[in-house]
Design an enzyme around this catalytic site. Structure first.
Site, short mmCIF file in Angstrom:
data_model
loop_
_atom_site.label_atom_id
_atom_site.label_comp_id
_atom_site.label_asym_id
_atom_site.label_seq_id
_atom_site.Cartn_x
_atom_site.Cartn_y
_atom_site.Cartn_z
N LYS A 82 0.85 -1.26 -0.06
CA LYS A 82 -0.02 0.14 0.04
C LYS A 82 1.03 1.34 0.04
N GLY A 127 -0.12 -14.77 -13.20
CA GLY A 127 -1.25 -14.66 -12.51
C GLY A 127 -1.93 -13.18 -12.17
N GLY A 175 -4.24 -12.23 -10.10
CA GLY A 175 -5.12 -12.15 -8.84
C GLY A 175 -4.59 -10.76 -8.42
N ILE A 235 -2.10 -10.02 -6.15
CA ILE A 235 -1.18 -9.42 -6.04
C ILE A 235 -0.25 -9.05 -7.65
N GLU A 276 -2.45 -14.69 -17.38
CA GLU A 276 -3.45 -15.45 -16.37
C GLU A 276 -3.79 -16.81 -17.33
N VAL A 316 1.14 -21.48 -19.20
CA VAL A 316 2.63 -21.00 -19.35
C VAL A 316 3.36 -22.48 -19.34
N SER A 356 2.98 -14.63 -9.25
CA SER A 356 1.88 -14.38 -7.99
C SER A 356 0.61 -15.37 -8.50
N ALA A 396 -5.61 -10.44 6.06
CA ALA A 396 -5.53 -9.82 7.27
C ALA A 396 -6.16 -9.71 8.24
N HIS A 453 -23.54 15.27 1.47
CA HIS A 453 -23.37 15.67 0.19
C HIS A 453 -22.29 16.76 0.06
P1 FAD Z 1 1.62 -13.99 8.72
O1 FAD Z 1 1.35 -12.51 8.29
O2 FAD Z 1 2.15 -14.76 7.38
O3 FAD Z 1 2.24 -14.00 9.79
C1 FAD Z 1 2.79 -15.27 10.12
C2 FAD Z 1 4.04 -15.16 10.91
O4 FAD Z 1 4.38 -16.16 11.63
C3 FAD Z 1 5.42 -14.69 10.31
O5 FAD Z 1 5.89 -13.48 10.82
C4 FAD Z 1 6.48 -15.75 10.22
O6 FAD Z 1 7.64 -15.35 10.07
C5 FAD Z 1 6.05 -16.49 11.62
N1 FAD Z 1 6.20 -17.77 11.52
C6 FAD Z 1 6.08 -18.86 10.65
N2 FAD Z 1 6.16 -20.09 11.43
C7 FAD Z 1 6.86 -19.71 12.54
C8 FAD Z 1 7.44 -20.78 13.43
N3 FAD Z 1 7.51 -21.87 13.35
N4 FAD Z 1 8.16 -20.07 14.51
C9 FAD Z 1 7.95 -18.74 14.70
N5 FAD Z 1 7.43 -17.79 14.00
C10 FAD Z 1 6.73 -18.53 12.88
N6 FAD Z 1 -4.40 -8.83 3.20
C11 FAD Z 1 -5.29 -7.83 3.21
O7 FAD Z 1 -6.20 -8.19 4.00
N7 FAD Z 1 -5.03 -6.67 2.70
C12 FAD Z 1 -4.00 -6.31 1.85
O8 FAD Z 1 -3.90 -5.16 1.42
C13 FAD Z 1 -3.19 -7.55 1.69
N8 FAD Z 1 -2.05 -7.28 0.82
C14 FAD Z 1 -1.24 -8.29 0.58
C15 FAD Z 1 -0.08 -7.90 -0.19
C16 FAD Z 1 0.63 -8.82 -0.50
C17 FAD Z 1 2.04 -8.55 -1.32
C18 FAD Z 1 0.64 -10.38 0.20
C19 FAD Z 1 1.72 -11.40 -0.09
C20 FAD Z 1 -0.58 -10.32 0.97
C21 FAD Z 1 -1.29 -9.49 1.19
N9 FAD Z 1 -2.29 -9.72 2.13
C22 FAD Z 1 -3.34 -8.34 2.39
C23 FAD Z 1 -2.53 -10.89 2.69
C24 FAD Z 1 -2.22 -10.88 4.32
O9 FAD Z 1 -0.75 -10.51 4.04
C25 FAD Z 1 -2.25 -12.18 5.01
O10 FAD Z 1 -3.37 -12.82 4.77
C26 FAD Z 1 -1.94 -12.02 6.33
O11 FAD Z 1 -0.53 -11.55 6.70
C27 FAD Z 1 -2.08 -13.49 7.06
O12 FAD Z 1 -1.90 -13.08 8.30
P2 FAD Z 1 -1.30 -14.35 9.26
O13 FAD Z 1 -1.15 -13.91 10.76
O14 FAD Z 1 -2.30 -15.53 9.31
O15 FAD Z 1 0.12 -14.74 8.44
P1 NAI Z 2 -4.76 -15.08 -6.12
O1 NAI Z 2 -5.26 -16.29 -5.88
O2 NAI Z 2 -5.35 -13.84 -5.85
O3 NAI Z 2 -4.36 -15.09 -7.64
C1 NAI Z 2 -3.53 -16.07 -8.21
C2 NAI Z 2 -3.74 -15.85 -9.88
O4 NAI Z 2 -2.96 -16.72 -10.53
C3 NAI Z 2 -5.21 -16.59 -10.31
O5 NAI Z 2 -5.92 -15.78 -11.10
C4 NAI Z 2 -5.00 -17.97 -11.09
O6 NAI Z 2 -6.02 -18.32 -11.76
C5 NAI Z 2 -3.57 -17.55 -11.51
N1 NAI Z 2 -2.83 -18.70 -11.83
C6 NAI Z 2 -2.49 -19.70 -10.98
N2 NAI Z 2 -1.72 -20.56 -11.57
C7 NAI Z 2 -1.28 -20.15 -12.64
C8 NAI Z 2 -0.64 -20.73 -13.60
N3 NAI Z 2 0.23 -21.69 -13.44
N4 NAI Z 2 -0.50 -19.76 -14.85
C9 NAI Z 2 -1.09 -18.79 -14.80
N5 NAI Z 2 -2.03 -18.16 -13.95
C10 NAI Z 2 -1.99 -18.79 -13.07
O7 NAI Z 2 -3.27 -15.07 -5.51
P2 NAI Z 2 -2.04 -14.02 -5.31
O8 NAI Z 2 -2.27 -12.77 -6.28
O9 NAI Z 2 -0.56 -14.78 -5.38
O10 NAI Z 2 -2.27 -13.55 -3.90
C11 NAI Z 2 -2.14 -14.42 -2.71
C12 NAI Z 2 -3.28 -13.93 -1.70
O11 NAI Z 2 -2.69 -13.10 -0.99
C13 NAI Z 2 -4.62 -13.47 -2.24
O12 NAI Z 2 -5.46 -14.47 -2.57
C14 NAI Z 2 -5.21 -12.52 -1.15
O13 NAI Z 2 -5.74 -13.63 -0.22
C15 NAI Z 2 -3.74 -12.22 -0.54
N6 NAI Z 2 -3.96 -10.75 -0.96
C16 NAI Z 2 -4.44 -9.76 -0.73
C17 NAI Z 2 -4.48 -8.43 -0.95
C18 NAI Z 2 -5.40 -7.51 -0.73
O14 NAI Z 2 -6.39 -7.99 0.25
N7 NAI Z 2 -5.64 -6.38 -1.25
C19 NAI Z 2 -3.38 -7.77 -1.80
C20 NAI Z 2 -2.46 -9.18 -2.16
C21 NAI Z 2 -2.69 -10.37 -1.73
#
Ligand code: FAD
Ligand code: NAI
Length: 479
Positions: free
Chosen positions: A58, A194, A196, A198, A217, A251, A283, A334, A458
């Site tokens: 973000k 992908g 999706g 990300i 995709e 792919v 992704s 999250a 408004h």
């Molecule tokens: P995590 O955030 O993955 O935290 C798990 C933690 O556990 C990590 O710090 C890891 O190091 C630790 N851990 C793992 N195993 C062990 C162990 N054995 N011992 C000690 N520590 C350990 N979600 C949204 O809602 N809004 C968004 O805008 C959004 N944007 C995203 C953008 C990207 C690029 C990505 C990749 C994800 C995004 N998400 C978003 C998804 C979101 O990040 C996850 O859904 C969320 O972080 C999950 O929370 P969690 O606590 O389950 O796990």
């Molecule tokens: P995603 O599940 O959102 O999207 C993955 C995409 O890849 C799908 O459209 C799928 O059809 C495609 N795909 C899968 N295998 C493929 C292949 N072999 N070739 C071509 N396309 C393929 O997963 P993404 O983007 O990796 O994000 C993971 C998760 O992280 C999200 O589902 C979401 O839960 C979380 N996230 C949330 C955000 C938010 O809330 N704003 C931001 C980023 C991530």
């Protein structure tokens, strides 16, 4: 000597750190163990979300949006910008400092709530009578290994990016979300696999900054889980921006070249093509983090994807062991992880913590933003549920016109008989904020008429929600 706690939380992402704080508020003695290291090897609580997910993405979406606005849209407001330039190291530095503030904020919250934090990797050592022994491998060299004993355990170990078979991430040319958020140079040609969440967010960041971005995709439809009327509107906007998205591709081989990466693929029409890019972001979804937990030692059940098996209340098959967030079923978000963390802490205290999966909102932070809650038109049709639909375009909203951002619409779906709102889908400006009103409405099981009768300021974008509610009854006032 081992330390004993009422609760040990494994993972300090949004699921774990929030569960730890809520449990401490409820009077439990709590340890939270997290392995994430910052660039200096120190603790960086906050998980994927804080370190390589929600927060840094973000921050970069905001910076890149400013860059695009200044370069392409300020002129519409009569503002000239001479000598616009991109200072990527400063942009990245700002992103890093936003992340650091969040890491520090969580450490502060742990202190404030008397949660004992351990920077270590945790694994199940053995089950005791009414407790579990958790082994900690410290992250800093020279620190001693430790054992904690917890009467209850919450596993919140999160998820990791899924790699394409045979193509591991090297974070140099083949990037996961981690590398995608840490590029030190603007790639001229960026590929993503992908389209999706990300794919669209990261593709938007680098396109806005000047990269030529192509997204491949696999599925034939764009954003298959999103209401298709909204997805089509979003796709039109992305096409206009120059984000190239190819659907229905297969792919094939991915090979590193001197300059970057070649991706061989079959188009939807069966034509063989190669995409040559400087960097490739993969992704294609995420996998639960259960390796290294030593789940088998205590008999913790995992499903075929490696996720921890839980019931609707986040109870695992083991007494006193719970799991929340990305490591269990359900959307990887999250706020879903946080809600589950709070609910588990409250259940441990004998309260009635509850997560309503039907009202978990989704947001994709592109421009236009895409946000929704509840069911899509396609889902309602598939379920044979009779519904009414109302849409209202931002083009007819005064605030959107004043902002200069009239892309998109609000779409509301309600039950044909009771008028209860069943889903709201938004593509357009500030959809991420607008959806909150709809989540509240659905949580109180409001009807579209309830929203139509509520006074909205408004001029505001929120008026588009009210008008979409009026549209359900075919009586919009401004369209
Ligand atoms: P995590 O955030 O993955 O935290 C798990 C933690 O556990 C990590 O710090 C890891 O190091 C630790 N851990 C793992 N195993 C062990 C162990 N054995 N011992 C000690 N520590 C350990 N979600 C949204 O809602 N809004 C968004 O805008 C959004 N944007 C995203 C953008 C990207 C690029 C990505 C990749 C994800 C995004 N998400 C978003 C998804 C979101 O990040 C996850 O859904 C969320 O972080 C999950 O929370 P969690 O606590 O389950 O796990
Ligand atoms: P995603 O599940 O959102 O999207 C993955 C995409 O890849 C799908 O459209 C799928 O059809 C495609 N795909 C899968 N295998 C493929 C292949 N072999 N070739 C071509 N396309 C393929 O997963 P993404 O983007 O990796 O994000 C993971 C998760 O992280 C999200 O589902 C979401 O839960 C979380 N996230 C949330 C955000 C938010 O809330 N704003 C931001 C980023 C991530």
């Amino acid at each position: 000597m081992s330390q004993s706690f009422d609760l040990i939380v494994i993972g300090a992402g949004p699921g774990g750190y929030i569960a730890a704080i809520r449990a401490a508020q409820l009077g439990f003695s709590v340890a939270c163990v997290d392995a994430w290291c910052n660039a200096k090897g120190g603790p960086a609580p906050g998980g994927t979300c804080t370190n390589v997910g929600c927060i840094p993405s973000k921050a970069l979406l905001q910076s890149s949006e400013h860059f695009e606005q200044a370069g392409q849209h300020f002129a519409d407001h009569g503002i000239g910008v001479a000598g616009l330039s991109l200072d990527l190291p400063t942009m990245m530095g700002r992103k890093d400092s936003v992340v650091k503030q969040n890491n520090e904020g969580i450490l502060f919250l742990f202190k404030k709530n008397k949660v004992s934090f351990f920077h270590a990797r945790a694994s199940f050592a053995k089950a005791l009578d009414g407790a579990y022994e958790i082994a900690l491998a410290p992250m800093s060299a020279g620190a001693p290994a430790q054992v904690l004993i917890g009467k209850q355990v919450i596993v919140a170990s999160g998820s990791s990016p899924r790699a394409l078979a045979g193509t591991p991430f090297d974070e140099d040319k083949i990037l996961s979300n981690e590398g995608a958020l840490a590029l030190t140079k603007l790639p001229k040609r960026l590929g993503l696999i992908g389209s999706g969440v990300i794919g669209l967010e990261m593709g938007s960041v680098w396109r806005r900054l000047g990269a030529s971005v192509t997204v491949l995709e696999g599925l034939p439809s764009f954003l298959g889980g999103v209401d298709q009327q909204i997805a089509k509107e979003a796709k039109k906007a992305f096409d206009k921006q120059g984000l190239k998205i190819e659907l229905g591709v297969q792919v094939g081989a991915i090979s590193a070249t001197a300059k970057g990466v070649d991706v061989a693929y079959l188009t939807a029409q069966g034509e063989s093509k190669t995409l040559a890019v400087d960097k490739l972001i993969v992704s294609i979804g995420r996998v639960p983090n259960t390796q290294g937990l030593n789940a088998a030692t205590v008999g913790l059940a995992l499903d075929e994807r490696g996720a921890i098996v839980v019931d609707a209340d986040c109870r695992t098959n083991l007494p006193g062991v719970w799991a929340v967030g990305d490591v269990v079923r359900g959307p990887m978000l999250a706020h879903k992880a946080e809600e589950e963390g709070v609910a588990v802490a409250e259940r441990m205290a004998g309260q009635h913590g509850h997560v309503d999966f039907n009202t978990v909102p989704w947001v994709i932070y592109t421009n236009p933003e895409i946000a929704w809650v509840g069911q899509t038109e396609e889902q309602l049709k598939a379920a044979g549920r009779a519904f009414k639909a109302g849409t209202f375009p931002f083009l007819a909203n005064g605030r959107a016109r004043a902002l200069g951002d009239t892309t998109g619409m609000v779409k509301m779906l309600s039950d044909a008989v009771s008028d209860e709102i069943l889903g709201v889908h938004i593509v357009g400006p500030m959809a991420s904020e607008l959806i909150a009103e709809c989540v509240v409405a659905m949580s109180f099981r409001a009807s579209s008429e309830d929203l139509a009768r509520i006074c909205h300021a408004h001029p505001s974008l929120g008026e588009a929600i009210k008008e979409a509610a009026l549209a359900v009854d075919k009586r919009t006032l401004n369209f």
